[in-house]
Design an enzyme around this catalytic site. Structure first.
Site, PDB file in Angstrom:
ATOM      1  N   SER A 156       0.878  -1.181   0.000  1.00  0.00           N
ATOM      2  CA  SER A 156       0.000   0.000   0.000  1.00  0.00           C
ATOM      3  C   SER A 156       0.910   1.224   0.000  1.00  0.00           C
ATOM      4  CB  SER A 156      -0.848  -0.033   1.276  1.00  0.00           C
ATOM      5  OG  SER A 156      -1.401   1.239   1.565  1.00  0.00           O
ATOM      6  N   TYR A 169      -2.378  -1.382  10.221  1.00  0.00           N
ATOM      7  CA  TYR A 169      -2.334  -1.697   8.782  1.00  0.00           C
ATOM      8  C   TYR A 169      -0.999  -1.268   8.185  1.00  0.00           C
ATOM      9  CZ  TYR A 169      -3.998  -1.478   3.876  1.00  0.00           C
ATOM     10  OH  TYR A 169      -4.155  -1.629   2.519  1.00  0.00           O
TER      11      TYR A 169
HETATM   12  N1  LIG Z   1      -8.636  -0.777  -1.515  1.00  0.00           N
HETATM   13  C1  LIG Z   1      -7.611   0.048  -1.332  1.00  0.00           C
HETATM   14  O1  LIG Z   1      -7.780   1.280  -1.360  1.00  0.00           O
HETATM   15  C2  LIG Z   1      -6.233  -0.498  -1.132  1.00  0.00           C
HETATM   16  C3  LIG Z   1      -5.127   0.376  -1.182  1.00  0.00           C
HETATM   17  C4  LIG Z   1      -3.847  -0.130  -0.995  1.00  0.00           C
HETATM   18  C5  LIG Z   1      -3.668  -1.483  -0.781  1.00  0.00           C
HETATM   19  N2  LIG Z   1      -4.748  -2.305  -0.729  1.00  0.00           N
HETATM   20  C6  LIG Z   1      -4.491  -3.745  -0.512  1.00  0.00           C
HETATM   21  O2  LIG Z   1      -4.918  -4.448  -1.645  1.00  0.00           O
HETATM   22  C7  LIG Z   1      -5.222  -5.810  -1.303  1.00  0.00           C
HETATM   23  C8  LIG Z   1      -6.543  -6.200  -1.945  1.00  0.00           C
HETATM   24  O3  LIG Z   1      -7.582  -5.426  -1.385  1.00  0.00           O
HETATM   25  P1  LIG Z   1      -8.859  -4.922  -2.219  1.00  0.00           P
HETATM   26  O4  LIG Z   1      -8.715  -3.461  -2.378  1.00  0.00           O
HETATM   27  O5  LIG Z   1      -9.056  -5.759  -3.431  1.00  0.00           O
HETATM   28  O6  LIG Z   1     -10.013  -5.182  -1.115  1.00  0.00           O
HETATM   29  P2  LIG Z   1     -11.207  -6.256  -1.043  1.00  0.00           P
HETATM   30  O7  LIG Z   1     -11.681  -6.234   0.353  1.00  0.00           O
HETATM   31  O8  LIG Z   1     -12.197  -5.974  -2.113  1.00  0.00           O
HETATM   32  O9  LIG Z   1     -10.501  -7.640  -1.395  1.00  0.00           O
HETATM   33  C9  LIG Z   1      -9.680  -8.323  -0.468  1.00  0.00           C
HETATM   34  C10 LIG Z   1      -9.968  -9.796  -0.598  1.00  0.00           C
HETATM   35  O10 LIG Z   1      -9.085 -10.498   0.286  1.00  0.00           O
HETATM   36  C11 LIG Z   1      -9.856 -11.476   0.952  1.00  0.00           C
HETATM   37  N3  LIG Z   1      -9.253 -11.802   2.242  1.00  0.00           N
HETATM   38  C12 LIG Z   1      -9.167 -10.983   3.318  1.00  0.00           C
HETATM   39  N4  LIG Z   1      -8.638 -11.643   4.344  1.00  0.00           N
HETATM   40  C13 LIG Z   1      -8.397 -12.901   3.915  1.00  0.00           C
HETATM   41  C14 LIG Z   1      -7.852 -14.049   4.528  1.00  0.00           C
HETATM   42  N5  LIG Z   1      -7.505 -14.047   5.827  1.00  0.00           N
HETATM   43  N6  LIG Z   1      -7.696 -15.165   3.797  1.00  0.00           N
HETATM   44  C15 LIG Z   1      -8.072 -15.176   2.496  1.00  0.00           C
HETATM   45  N7  LIG Z   1      -8.637 -14.136   1.873  1.00  0.00           N
HETATM   46  C16 LIG Z   1      -8.787 -12.999   2.574  1.00  0.00           C
HETATM   47  C17 LIG Z   1     -11.218 -10.862   1.116  1.00  0.00           C
HETATM   48  O11 LIG Z   1     -12.217 -11.851   1.390  1.00  0.00           O
HETATM   49  C18 LIG Z   1     -11.408 -10.147  -0.205  1.00  0.00           C
HETATM   50  O12 LIG Z   1     -11.991 -10.961  -1.170  1.00  0.00           O
HETATM   51  C19 LIG Z   1      -5.218  -5.839   0.216  1.00  0.00           C
HETATM   52  O13 LIG Z   1      -4.007  -6.410   0.670  1.00  0.00           O
HETATM   53  C20 LIG Z   1      -5.270  -4.380   0.610  1.00  0.00           C
HETATM   54  O14 LIG Z   1      -4.702  -4.135   1.859  1.00  0.00           O
HETATM   55  C21 LIG Z   1      -6.012  -1.856  -0.906  1.00  0.00           C
END
Ligand SMILES: NC(=O)c1ccc[n+]([C@@H]2O[C@H](COP(=O)([O-])OP(=O)(O)OC[C@H]3O[C@@H](n4cnc5c(N)ncnc54)[C@H](O)[C@@H]3O)[C@@H](O)[C@H]2O)c1
Length: 269
Positions: A156, A169
């Site tokens: 991130s 986080y």
């Molecule tokens: N959304 C943002 O703004 C953002 C920004 C920077 C980084 N991220 C990172 O990107 C990655 C993906 O997030 P996203 O934005 O697609 O969000 P999201 O919540 O839509 O998708 C995350 C997915 O990971 C799965 N997940 C969570 N915990 C889990 C576990 N213990 N075991 C297996 N699956 C699990 C969830 O069920 C979900 O399907 C994450 O690591 C998040 O921290 C997100």
């Protein structure tokens, strides 16, 4: 679209929705078969709805629509044995492993000194230990195969700077950045590349609604931390997937131990 992954196999965690789903579809569009896992569960510390088994089924449908195959299962990255078994079964089915995307993660908000013990532990267990589990399970397969490979950990902008109200986080996202840099050194001799991507706000299911009141309270001093160079405030998951597909391909064959921002210039501020 170029098909850089013809005959290859990609393992993606957190593939039920958001970035993980977009990555599964992108690698499939480029010719890869997909091994996908997702917890499909609610989390105690998050203020947004969890992904569902129906979400994971939709990822399966979208991947199969491209003509690729997918082995998808409901597995939590905190469960090393279940993760290892799902990965091994997928490799057995598709015959190899080339790409690993440790994408699963959760996010909640609080002032650092008000983060609860449970909130801290759940975040560390999923975002840090889960990524470690993913790499620990995958690396022996890549080494045994002897053809190199590429791993990407989804960090991130909070993996490179201090984003207020998400200390737990941010700690995990810095930690996986350090793990990736270390593994890049250890695995370079095997031609296994390890990099991190650093997104800013992505249009996904991860909507930490608990951050709103804190943002308002501290806006006069902290708002610039959330500003970007580009006149955009949100990134589509497909835009993240495009960069990850580049980073894992031979087009990035000499890129390892790198931190790749996909952040609209947020880290430039
Ligand atoms: N959304 C943002 O703004 C953002 C920004 C920077 C980084 N991220 C990172 O990107 C990655 C993906 O997030 P996203 O934005 O697609 O969000 P999201 O919540 O839509 O998708 C995350 C997915 O990971 C799965 N997940 C969570 N915990 C889990 C576990 N213990 N075991 C297996 N699956 C699990 C969830 O069920 C979900 O399907 C994450 O690591 C998040 O921290 C997100």
């Amino acid at each position: 679209m170029t098909r850089r992954y013809e005959g290859k196999v990609a393992f993606i965690t957190g593939a039920a929705r958001g970035q993980g789903r977009a990555e599964a579809v992108r690698f499939a569009q480029e010719g890869a078969n997909i091994i996908a896992i997702d917890a499909c569960a609610e989390f105690a510390s998050t203020a947004y709805a969890g992904a569902t088994e129906a979400d994971l089924a939709e990822t399966v449908r979208l991947v199969e629509e491209t003509g690729a195959k997918i082995a998808a299962s409901k597995v939590d990255v905190r469960d090393f044995d279940a993760l290892s078994a799902a990965l091994a079964a997928g490799i057995e089915q598709f015959g190899r492993l080339d790409v690993v995307v440790a994408n699963a993660g959760i996010c909640s908000a609080a002032l650092s000194w008000e983060i609860t013990a449970e909130q801290w532990q759940e975040t560390v267990d999923v975002n840090l230990t889960g990524v470690f589990h993913t790499a620990k399970a995958a690396v022996p397969h890549l080494i045994a195969q002897g053809e190199g490979g590429a791993m990407v950990f989804t960090s991130s902008v909070g993996g490179l700077k201090g984003i207020p109200f998400t200390g737990h986080y941010v700690a995990t996202k810095h930690a996986i950045t350090g793990l990736a840099k270390t593994m890049a050194n250890e695995l370079g001799a095997h031609r296994i590349r390890v990099n991190t991507v650093h997104p800013a706000g992505v249009a996904s299911g991860m909507q930490p609604n608990d951050i709103g009141p804190l943002l308002e309270e501290y806006a006069s001093t902290l708002a610039p931390i959330f500003m970007n160079s580009l006149p955009d405030y949100i990134i589509e998951p497909e835009e993240i997937a495009a960069t990850v597909a580049w980073l894992c391909s031979d087009d990035a064959a000499k890129v390892t131990g790198a931190q790749i921002p996909i952040d609209m210039g947020n880290l430039n501020r």
